[in-house]
Scaffold this motif. Structure first.
Motif, PDB file in Angstrom:
ATOM      1  N   ALA A  27       1.745  16.810  -4.248  1.00 32.60           N
ATOM      2  CA  ALA A  27       1.888  18.028  -3.449  1.00 32.60           C
ATOM      3  C   ALA A  27       1.332  19.248  -4.179  1.00 32.60           C
ATOM      4  N   ASN A  28       1.722  19.435  -5.428  1.00 29.86           N
ATOM      5  CA  ASN A  28       1.256  20.613  -6.159  1.00 29.86           C
ATOM      6  C   ASN A  28      -0.232  20.557  -6.464  1.00 29.86           C
ATOM      7  N   ALA A  29      -0.733  19.361  -6.767  1.00 27.50           N
ATOM      8  CA  ALA A  29      -2.171  19.218  -7.013  1.00 27.50           C
ATOM      9  C   ALA A  29      -2.970  19.566  -5.760  1.00 27.50           C
ATOM     10  N   LEU A  30      -2.452  19.173  -4.597  1.00 25.41           N
ATOM     11  CA  LEU A  30      -3.133  19.504  -3.341  1.00 25.41           C
ATOM     12  C   LEU A  30      -3.120  21.010  -3.083  1.00 25.41           C
ATOM     13  N   LEU A  31      -2.005  21.656  -3.391  1.00 20.53           N
ATOM     14  CA  LEU A  31      -1.934  23.095  -3.169  1.00 20.53           C
ATOM     15  C   LEU A  31      -2.822  23.858  -4.139  1.00 20.53           C
ATOM     16  N   ARG A  32      -3.039  23.292  -5.323  1.00 20.45           N
ATOM     17  CA  ARG A  32      -3.996  23.916  -6.246  1.00 20.45           C
ATOM     18  C   ARG A  32      -5.424  23.724  -5.737  1.00 20.45           C
ATOM     19  N   ARG A  33      -5.709  22.544  -5.181  1.00 19.14           N
ATOM     20  CA  ARG A  33      -7.054  22.279  -4.656  1.00 19.14           C
ATOM     21  C   ARG A  33      -7.310  23.076  -3.372  1.00 19.14           C
ATOM     22  N   TYR A  34      -6.260  23.223  -2.558  1.00 17.07           N
ATOM     23  CA  TYR A  34      -6.378  23.933  -1.279  1.00 17.07           C
ATOM     24  C   TYR A  34      -5.349  25.070  -1.261  1.00 17.07           C
ATOM     25  N   PRO A  35      -5.623  26.169  -1.926  1.00 18.62           N
ATOM     26  CA  PRO A  35      -4.626  27.240  -2.095  1.00 18.62           C
ATOM     27  C   PRO A  35      -4.193  27.902  -0.796  1.00 18.62           C
ATOM     28  N   ASP A  36      -4.961  27.749   0.279  1.00 19.61           N
ATOM     29  CA  ASP A  36      -4.580  28.354   1.554  1.00 19.61           C
ATOM     30  C   ASP A  36      -3.704  27.426   2.389  1.00 19.61           C
TER      31      ASP A  36
ATOM     32  N   GLY B 203      -0.836   8.504  -9.578  1.00 22.47           N
ATOM     33  CA  GLY B 203      -1.799   7.525 -10.062  1.00 22.47           C
ATOM     34  C   GLY B 203      -2.990   7.341  -9.152  1.00 22.47           C
ATOM     35  N   ALA B 204      -2.844   7.730  -7.881  1.00 23.59           N
ATOM     36  CA  ALA B 204      -3.947   7.619  -6.919  1.00 23.59           C
ATOM     37  C   ALA B 204      -4.541   8.982  -6.577  1.00 23.59           C
ATOM     38  N   ARG B 205      -4.300   9.971  -7.445  1.00 22.54           N
ATOM     39  CA  ARG B 205      -4.728  11.348  -7.143  1.00 22.54           C
ATOM     40  C   ARG B 205      -6.246  11.446  -6.961  1.00 22.54           C
ATOM     41  N   GLU B 206      -7.004  10.863  -7.863  1.00 26.86           N
ATOM     42  CA  GLU B 206      -8.462  10.970  -7.763  1.00 26.86           C
ATOM     43  C   GLU B 206      -8.966  10.332  -6.471  1.00 26.86           C
ATOM     44  N   GLN B 207      -8.406   9.187  -6.124  1.00 29.92           N
ATOM     45  CA  GLN B 207      -8.802   8.510  -4.890  1.00 29.92           C
ATOM     46  C   GLN B 207      -8.466   9.364  -3.673  1.00 29.92           C
ATOM     47  N   LEU B 208      -7.283   9.988  -3.685  1.00 26.33           N
ATOM     48  CA  LEU B 208      -6.886  10.859  -2.582  1.00 26.33           C
ATOM     49  C   LEU B 208      -7.826  12.045  -2.457  1.00 26.33           C
ATOM     50  N   MET B 209      -8.094  12.717  -3.558  1.00 25.75           N
ATOM     51  CA  MET B 209      -8.950  13.898  -3.510  1.00 25.75           C
ATOM     52  C   MET B 209     -10.358  13.547  -3.071  1.00 25.75           C
ATOM     53  N   ASP B 210     -10.885  12.429  -3.553  1.00 23.05           N
ATOM     54  CA  ASP B 210     -12.218  12.007  -3.147  1.00 23.05           C
ATOM     55  C   ASP B 210     -12.258  11.714  -1.653  1.00 23.05           C
TER      56      ASP B 210
ATOM     57  N   CYS C 289       0.830  -1.212   0.000  1.00 24.74           N
ATOM     58  CA  CYS C 289       0.000   0.000   0.000  1.00 24.74           C
ATOM     59  C   CYS C 289       0.864   1.260   0.000  1.00 24.74           C
ATOM     60  N   ASN C 290       0.244   2.353  -0.355  1.00 31.93           N
ATOM     61  CA  ASN C 290       0.861   3.675  -0.379  1.00 31.93           C
ATOM     62  C   ASN C 290      -0.044   4.580   0.444  1.00 31.93           C
ATOM     63  N   ASN C 291       0.410   4.968   1.636  1.00 34.17           N
ATOM     64  CA  ASN C 291      -0.459   5.636   2.600  1.00 34.17           C
ATOM     65  C   ASN C 291      -0.223   7.137   2.669  1.00 34.17           C
ATOM     66  N   ALA C 292      -1.303   7.862   2.914  1.00 33.21           N
ATOM     67  CA  ALA C 292      -1.252   9.251   3.348  1.00 33.21           C
ATOM     68  C   ALA C 292      -2.088   9.320   4.623  1.00 33.21           C
ATOM     69  N   TYR C 293      -1.661  10.143   5.576  1.00 36.52           N
ATOM     70  CA  TYR C 293      -2.324  10.197   6.877  1.00 36.52           C
ATOM     71  C   TYR C 293      -2.843  11.607   7.142  1.00 36.52           C
ATOM     72  N   LEU C 294      -4.136  11.701   7.443  1.00 35.55           N
ATOM     73  CA  LEU C 294      -4.780  12.983   7.688  1.00 35.55           C
ATOM     74  C   LEU C 294      -5.065  13.140   9.178  1.00 35.55           C
ATOM     75  N   ILE C 295      -4.569  14.226   9.757  1.00 33.34           N
ATOM     76  CA  ILE C 295      -4.842  14.563  11.154  1.00 33.34           C
ATOM     77  C   ILE C 295      -5.823  15.731  11.165  1.00 33.34           C
ATOM     78  N   VAL C 296      -6.940  15.548  11.854  1.00 32.82           N
ATOM     79  CA  VAL C 296      -8.004  16.569  11.873  1.00 32.82           C
ATOM     80  C   VAL C 296      -8.201  17.056  13.298  1.00 32.82           C
ATOM     81  N   GLY C 297      -7.706  18.248  13.578  1.00 33.55           N
ATOM     82  CA  GLY C 297      -7.970  18.942  14.822  1.00 33.55           C
ATOM     83  C   GLY C 297      -8.706  20.215  14.493  1.00 33.55           C
ATOM     84  N   ASP C 298      -8.402  21.296  15.219  1.00 31.63           N
ATOM     85  CA  ASP C 298      -8.942  22.591  14.810  1.00 31.63           C
ATOM     86  C   ASP C 298      -8.368  22.972  13.447  1.00 31.63           C
ATOM     87  N   GLU C 299      -7.145  22.518  13.201  1.00 31.53           N
ATOM     88  CA  GLU C 299      -6.536  22.630  11.880  1.00 31.53           C
ATOM     89  C   GLU C 299      -6.256  21.228  11.357  1.00 31.53           C
ATOM     90  N   THR C 300      -5.973  21.119  10.066  1.00 29.32           N
ATOM     91  CA  THR C 300      -5.814  19.810   9.430  1.00 29.32           C
ATOM     92  C   THR C 300      -4.438  19.691   8.791  1.00 29.32           C
TER      93      THR C 300
END
Length: 247
Positions: A76-85, A42-49, A22-33
C-alpha cells in the motif's frame, strides 16, 4: 507418519506438478482507476511492472487493500509513493487500521459506492472476514464480487493465470478446502447452518456473474454454483474431514 494423518493424497493432487496458491490484485480501469488489494512485498516489482504496462502514463486513482495483512496491504505505501495522487480507501468498521498505515486513508462504509466512469464499485461488509478490519467489494457493470480470502483455492503448475473454467479439471470441494481451512481457521469451530444461510443471502443479494478471490482462480462460469459448493466445503471442515492433515 503421525497418528491420524492419511497416507494417501487427495484425489486432485498430482505428484508430478507443484501446487501453487496465487496472490491476486485486481485493477479496474474506467475513467478513473482502482486497485483492489496490493499483493505481498515479495511481488512488488511484478506488481509495479504490471501496473506500468496497463496504465502507461495514466495514474492510479484509488488503492483498496481488503484487510491489513502483508499479502493484501503489503504494498500500500509503496503504491502511494509511486502514485502520490492516489487515494487510499479502507474499511470504516473493525479494528487494526493502523497496520500498514491504513488509518491514513479514507474509510469507506459498507454500502458506499464509487463511480469510476464506466464502472461502479460498491463496498461491502465482508461476510467471511479474516480480520475485523476487512472490506469486500462489488463492481456493478460486470456484476463481479471481490471476496478476498473467501473462495480461495490452490491450483497446480501450468494453471497459473487461468480462469476456473480453463483448469484441467473443475475445482472440487476437497481442493477448495485445502486452502479455505487454512485461511479461515475459525470455520472448523463454527455452526454450519448460519454459514449456509449467509451463503444463500450472498447469492440472493448479489447473484454475481464473476467471483474474484484474493488467493485463487477467478470464477467466471457458474460463479453462484461454486458459491453453493462452498456449503460442501464448510460441511467437510466442520465434520473434520482431512483437517488432521492441516494441523
Amino acid at each position: 507418519m503421525s497418528e491420524g494423518l492419511r497416507e494417501d493424497p487427495p484425489d486432485w493432487y498430482d505428484p508430478d506438478r507443484l501446487v501453487h496458491v496465487c496472490n491476486n490484485a485486481y485493477l479496474i480501469v474506467g475513467d478513473e482507476t482502482l486497485l483492489y488489494d496490493t499483493v505481498s512485498p515479495g511481488a512488488r516489482e511484478q506488481l509495479m511492472d504490471g501496473l506500468d504496462e496497463v496504465l502507461g502514463e495514466r495514474g492510479l486513482d484509488y488503492v483498496v487493500p481488503s484487510h491489513p495483512e502483508a499479502p493484501h496491504a503489503g504494498n500500500a505505501n509503496a503504491l502511494l509513493r509511486r502514485y502520490p495522487d492516489a487515494t487510499l480507501l479502507s474499511s470504516a468498521y473493525g479494528r487494526g487500521e493502523e497496520l500498514y498505515y491504513l488509518d491514513q486513508g479514507r474509510h469507506v462504509e459498507a454500502g458506499e459506492t464509487l463511480d469510476l466512469g464506466g464502472y461502479t464499485v460498491e463496498f461491502l461488509r465482508a461476510a467471511f472476514p479474516d480480520t475485523a478490519f476487512h472490506i469486500w467489494m462489488k463492481e456493478h457493470t460486470s456484476n463481479t464480487l471481490f471476496t478476498a480470502d473467501w473462495m480461495g483455492a490452490p491450483h497446480v503448475d501450468g494453471e497459473c493465470l487461468l480462469f476456473s473454467d480453463e483448469l484441467d479439471s473443475p475445482l472440487s470441494p476437497a481442493q477448495i478446502l485445502e486452502f479455505q481451512a487454512r485461511a479461515l481457521r475459525w470455520l472448523q469451530y463454527c455452526d454450519p447452518e448460519p454459514v449456509f444461510d449467509t451463503i444463500d443471502d450472498l447469492i440472493e443479494t448479489h447473484d454475481p456473474d464473476i467471483v474474484c478471490p484474493a488467493h485463487g482462480t477467478v470464477y467466471r462460469e457458474d460463479a453462484t454454483g461454486y458459491m453453493e459448493r462452498m456449503k460442501t466445503v464448510i460441511e467437510m471442515i466442520t465434520t473434520g474431514e482431512r483437517l488432521a492433515e492441516l494441523k
